[in-house]
Design an enzyme around this catalytic site. Structure first.
Site, PDB file in Angstrom:
ATOM      1  N   ARG A 144       0.813  -1.230   0.000  1.00 57.22           N
ATOM      2  CA  ARG A 144       0.000   0.000   0.000  1.00 57.22           C
ATOM      3  C   ARG A 144       0.840   1.270   0.000  1.00 57.22           C
ATOM      4  NH1 ARG A 144      -2.157  -3.302   3.663  1.00 57.22           N
ATOM      5  NH2 ARG A 144      -4.037  -4.409   3.018  1.00 57.22           N
ATOM      6  N   LYS A 190       2.142  11.656 -10.144  1.00 61.89           N
ATOM      7  CA  LYS A 190       1.278  10.753 -10.904  1.00 61.89           C
ATOM      8  C   LYS A 190       2.091   9.543 -11.337  1.00 61.89           C
ATOM      9  CE  LYS A 190      -2.136  13.769 -13.123  1.00 61.89           C
ATOM     10  NZ  LYS A 190      -2.624  14.221 -14.455  1.00 61.89           N
ATOM     11  N   GLU A 226       7.461  20.221 -23.528  1.00 59.29           N
ATOM     12  CA  GLU A 226       6.904  20.427 -22.183  1.00 59.29           C
ATOM     13  C   GLU A 226       7.534  21.658 -21.520  1.00 59.29           C
ATOM     14  OE1 GLU A 226       4.370  18.665 -21.565  1.00 59.29           O
ATOM     15  OE2 GLU A 226       4.647  16.732 -22.578  1.00 59.29           O
ATOM     16  N   LYS A 280       5.808  23.593 -12.847  1.00 57.02           N
ATOM     17  CA  LYS A 280       4.998  22.389 -12.611  1.00 57.02           C
ATOM     18  C   LYS A 280       4.723  22.210 -11.114  1.00 57.02           C
ATOM     19  CE  LYS A 280       3.716  17.799 -13.511  1.00 57.02           C
ATOM     20  NZ  LYS A 280       3.809  16.552 -14.236  1.00 57.02           N
ATOM     21  N   GLU A 284      -5.876  17.213  -9.683  1.00 63.42           N
ATOM     22  CA  GLU A 284      -6.359  17.731 -10.962  1.00 63.42           C
ATOM     23  C   GLU A 284      -7.857  18.013 -10.967  1.00 63.42           C
ATOM     24  OE1 GLU A 284      -4.412  15.983 -14.333  1.00 63.42           O
ATOM     25  OE2 GLU A 284      -5.958  16.740 -15.682  1.00 63.42           O
ATOM     26  N   ARG A 308      -4.459  22.138 -12.122  1.00 63.35           N
ATOM     27  CA  ARG A 308      -3.509  21.174 -12.694  1.00 63.35           C
ATOM     28  C   ARG A 308      -3.841  20.881 -14.160  1.00 63.35           C
ATOM     29  NH1 ARG A 308      -0.487  15.955  -9.860  1.00 63.35           N
ATOM     30  NH2 ARG A 308       0.760  15.460 -11.690  1.00 63.35           N
ATOM     31  N   ASN A 353      -2.259  20.522 -19.192  1.00 56.76           N
ATOM     32  CA  ASN A 353      -2.664  19.825 -20.414  1.00 56.76           C
ATOM     33  C   ASN A 353      -2.705  20.762 -21.616  1.00 56.76           C
ATOM     34  OD1 ASN A 353      -3.055  17.279 -19.179  1.00 56.76           O
ATOM     35  ND2 ASN A 353      -4.946  18.074 -18.290  1.00 56.76           N
ATOM     36  N   HIS A 370      -2.537  19.513 -25.138  1.00 56.79           N
ATOM     37  CA  HIS A 370      -2.642  18.058 -25.101  1.00 56.79           C
ATOM     38  C   HIS A 370      -3.958  17.526 -25.656  1.00 56.79           C
ATOM     39  CE1 HIS A 370       0.994  18.457 -22.870  1.00 56.79           C
ATOM     40  NE2 HIS A 370       1.058  17.187 -22.513  1.00 56.79           N
ATOM     41  N   HIS A 409      -2.942  14.665 -27.807  1.00 56.80           N
ATOM     42  CA  HIS A 409      -3.292  13.267 -27.539  1.00 56.80           C
ATOM     43  C   HIS A 409      -4.027  12.652 -28.721  1.00 56.80           C
ATOM     44  CE1 HIS A 409      -3.039  13.686 -22.887  1.00 56.80           C
ATOM     45  NE2 HIS A 409      -1.923  13.204 -23.391  1.00 56.80           N
ATOM     46  N   HIS A 445       5.217  11.980 -28.230  1.00 55.89           N
ATOM     47  CA  HIS A 445       4.310  12.770 -27.404  1.00 55.89           C
ATOM     48  C   HIS A 445       4.584  14.279 -27.518  1.00 55.89           C
ATOM     49  CE1 HIS A 445       1.821  13.818 -23.957  1.00 55.89           C
ATOM     50  NE2 HIS A 445       2.847  14.515 -23.504  1.00 55.89           N
TER      51      HIS A 445
HETATM   52  N1  LIG Z   1       3.583  10.848 -14.499  1.00 54.54           N
HETATM   53  C1  LIG Z   1       3.426  11.941 -15.207  1.00 54.54           C
HETATM   54  O1  LIG Z   1       2.971  12.979 -14.725  1.00 54.54           O
HETATM   55  C2  LIG Z   1       3.843  11.933 -16.645  1.00 54.54           C
HETATM   56  C3  LIG Z   1       3.924  13.130 -17.358  1.00 54.54           C
HETATM   57  C4  LIG Z   1       4.361  13.092 -18.665  1.00 54.54           C
HETATM   58  C5  LIG Z   1       4.686  11.886 -19.259  1.00 54.54           C
HETATM   59  N2  LIG Z   1       4.573  10.736 -18.550  1.00 54.54           N
HETATM   60  C6  LIG Z   1       4.942   9.444 -19.138  1.00 54.54           C
HETATM   61  O2  LIG Z   1       6.328   9.477 -19.444  1.00 54.54           O
HETATM   62  C7  LIG Z   1       6.573   8.592 -20.529  1.00 54.54           C
HETATM   63  C8  LIG Z   1       7.460   9.271 -21.525  1.00 54.54           C
HETATM   64  O3  LIG Z   1       8.664   9.629 -20.910  1.00 54.54           O
HETATM   65  P1  LIG Z   1      10.007   9.790 -21.753  1.00 54.54           P
HETATM   66  O4  LIG Z   1       9.770  10.722 -22.856  1.00 54.54           O
HETATM   67  O5  LIG Z   1      11.093  10.038 -20.808  1.00 54.54           O
HETATM   68  O6  LIG Z   1      10.111   8.379 -22.474  1.00 54.54           O
HETATM   69  P2  LIG Z   1      11.013   7.121 -22.144  1.00 54.54           P
HETATM   70  O7  LIG Z   1      11.014   6.797 -20.717  1.00 54.54           O
HETATM   71  O8  LIG Z   1      10.585   6.076 -23.107  1.00 54.54           O
HETATM   72  O9  LIG Z   1      12.472   7.648 -22.529  1.00 54.54           O
HETATM   73  C9  LIG Z   1      12.772   7.964 -23.886  1.00 54.54           C
HETATM   74  C10 LIG Z   1      13.957   7.129 -24.385  1.00 54.54           C
HETATM   75  O10 LIG Z   1      15.172   7.688 -23.869  1.00 54.54           O
HETATM   76  C11 LIG Z   1      15.921   6.701 -23.174  1.00 54.54           C
HETATM   77  N3  LIG Z   1      16.663   7.458 -22.159  1.00 54.54           N
HETATM   78  C12 LIG Z   1      16.178   8.069 -21.042  1.00 54.54           C
HETATM   79  N4  LIG Z   1      17.142   8.782 -20.445  1.00 54.54           N
HETATM   80  C13 LIG Z   1      18.272   8.640 -21.191  1.00 54.54           C
HETATM   81  C14 LIG Z   1      19.595   9.156 -21.108  1.00 54.54           C
HETATM   82  N5  LIG Z   1      19.967  10.003 -20.139  1.00 54.54           N
HETATM   83  N6  LIG Z   1      20.482   8.765 -22.043  1.00 54.54           N
HETATM   84  C15 LIG Z   1      20.112   7.925 -23.067  1.00 54.54           C
HETATM   85  N7  LIG Z   1      18.887   7.426 -23.206  1.00 54.54           N
HETATM   86  C16 LIG Z   1      17.974   7.793 -22.279  1.00 54.54           C
HETATM   87  C17 LIG Z   1      14.893   5.715 -22.714  1.00 54.54           C
HETATM   88  O11 LIG Z   1      15.442   4.447 -22.480  1.00 54.54           O
HETATM   89  C18 LIG Z   1      13.935   5.694 -23.888  1.00 54.54           C
HETATM   90  O12 LIG Z   1      14.424   4.866 -24.908  1.00 54.54           O
HETATM   91  C19 LIG Z   1       5.231   8.181 -21.084  1.00 54.54           C
HETATM   92  O13 LIG Z   1       4.932   6.866 -20.676  1.00 54.54           O
HETATM   93  C20 LIG Z   1       4.256   9.160 -20.427  1.00 54.54           C
HETATM   94  O14 LIG Z   1       2.978   8.604 -20.234  1.00 54.54           O
HETATM   95  C21 LIG Z   1       4.173  10.744 -17.263  1.00 54.54           C
HETATM   96 ZN   LIG Z   2       2.815  16.155 -22.301  1.00 58.50          ZN
END
Ligand SMILES: NC(=O)c1ccc[n+]([C@@H]2O[C@H](COP(=O)([O-])OP(=O)(O)OC[C@H]3O[C@@H](n4cnc5c(N)ncnc54)[C@H](O)[C@@H]3O)[C@@H](O)[C@H]2O)c1
Ligand SMILES: [Zn+2]
Length: 362
Positions: A121, A143, A185, A227, A237, A241, A245, A248, A252, A265
């Site tokens: 939990r 999140k 972003e 943020k 949200e 918050r 978006n 987005h 999206h 994205h």
């Molecule tokens: N929780 C939230 O509030 C929130 C907000 C925005 C996005 N997200 C989520 O985040 C995800 C996208 O995140 P992302 O864009 O980081 O994608 P990702 O985690 O897939 O990373 C992008 C690529 O870069 C690589 N990578 C990461 N750091 C690196 C580094 N320093 N050197 C070399 N390679 C590296 C990863 O292995 C991957 O191949 C989505 O799943 C999205 O839903 C969550």
């Molecule tokens: Zn975004």
């Protein structure tokens, strides 16, 4: 190490540290908290060397550390991706006060955060984002989620980390296209809430694109503050918050309509911000200068302003599945002047049509 920003929620305060070379301080920071000795580092397999190993190595000075690698790729955000992490925690006999440390992009951060949120939990979590998008966005705000085959991020929980640690030097190894999408972003944060950040982005394009560590640090701090401030007023949200978006709604829809393949994205959000700006212009909220400023800064960071091969029907159909809809109405985040977000549910079809046309969707 100075605190750069802070997310305040009912659960307490989550400090965000942003400094070059700060990865080496993770053990000291964690030791300042009342935590157990067991740590599971969930690392992004793309950065096992050097970043995950560096964090794990530092932590071993004071903790019993195991490393589990996950990803890369969105598929890791699934029950199948979570299960081996639960197995590891059980095998390690991890207790309530023990800690999961996520080292990676948003995929690993969301997955590891989700596991930490529901194992027993909720156990301690530390976010060490390594992608620009995760530093600017995913790692901040609490999140966490995995995907359902029918939709992204449908299964999740709010779980604030003990702290977020961002080392801008880590960005040196990011692949170019994934690094570039992260700017969407950061630019979004400037447009919705921080004109000084926006101006800094406009004035330091070359330094930031070549990943000058000092410029990156300044930018990440400003972006994190935007943020963190917005989330602090509205963790769940229910109101402001939603501002995050911005862009987005169409973004999206572009991602979904193109099967999550043609556009990353951040690229889709870039197009979505243009669409939102054009809608705001048609409602008399933004002038042409402000719309052009959107286009200029996004294209300076080599983000797309238009898309190819998508129809208005596909986009409108995808928009009807938007999670942010309330009672069947689409809520639009628009700017009533730069850095002044408003939520509007009264956007007419004509405005939408015109905005979609502007981004290449007929
Ligand atoms: N929780 C939230 O509030 C929130 C907000 C925005 C996005 N997200 C989520 O985040 C995800 C996208 O995140 P992302 O864009 O980081 O994608 P990702 O985690 O897939 O990373 C992008 C690529 O870069 C690589 N990578 C990461 N750091 C690196 C580094 N320093 N050197 C070399 N390679 C590296 C990863 O292995 C991957 O191949 C989505 O799943 C999205 O839903 C969550
Ligand atoms: Zn975004």
């Amino acid at each position: 190490l100075k605190q750069a920003a802070e997310v305040r929620t009912a659960a307490g305060a989550c400090p965000i540290y942003i400094e070059p070379g700060s990865l080496a301080q993770v053990e000291r920071l964690l030791s300042e908290h009342d935590v157990g000795r067991t740590v599971l580092v969930v690392g992004d397999s793309s950065v096992a060397e050097p970043w995950v190993e560096s964090v794990a190595g530092t932590l071993r000075r004071s903790f019993e550390v195991e490393v589990a690698l996950a990803g890369p790729g969105e598929a890791a955000k699934s029950w199948a991706g979570a299960e081996p992490l639960f197995d590891r925690l059980v095998e390690m006999r991890a207790e309530r006060r023990d800690t999961v440390v996520a080292v990676g992009g948003g995929v690993v951060g969301d997955l590891a955060g989700f596991v930490a949120a529901i194992y027993l939990r909720g156990i301690n979590l530390v976010q060490v984002p390594t992608s620009l998008l995760a530093m600017a966005d995913a790692a901040i705000g609490g999140k966490t989620a995995i995907n359902h085959p029918r939709g992204k991020n449908l299964i999740g929980a709010f779980h604030q980390p003990l702290f977020v640690l961002e080392d801008p030097e880590v960005l040196a190894t990011m692949p170019e296209r994934a690094f570039r999408e992260g700017w969407a972003e950061v630019i979004k944060h400037g447009l919705i809430a921080d004109l000084a950040l926006l101006a800094f982005l406009e004035d330091h394009v070359a330094e930031l694109q070549t990943r000058d560590v000092e410029s990156l640090t300044r930018t990440l701090i400003a972006s994190a503050r935007v943020k963190a401030e917005i989330v602090s007023g509205d963790e769940r949200e229910e109101g402001r918050r939603m501002w995050l978006n911005y862009g987005h709604t169409v973004g999206h829809a572009v991602e979904a309509a193109s099967g999550y393949e043609a556009y990353l994205h951040g690229e889709a959000d870039s197009v979505g911000m243009i669409a939102a700006a054009v809608i705001a212009e048609s409602l008399g909220l933004l002038d042409g200068v402000a719309v052009r400023r959107h286009a200029d800064v996004l294209s300076a960071y080599q983000l797309p302003l238009t898309v190819d091969g998508l129809t208005k029907n596909e986009i409108c159909e995808a928009m009807t599945h938007d999670k942010k809809r309330r009672d069947g109405r689409q809520n639009w985040v628009l700017l009533d002047g730069l850095a002044n977000p408003v939520i509007r549910a009264d956007v007419g079809d004509d405005s939408i049509k015109r905005a979609l046309l502007e981004v290449g969707i007929a």
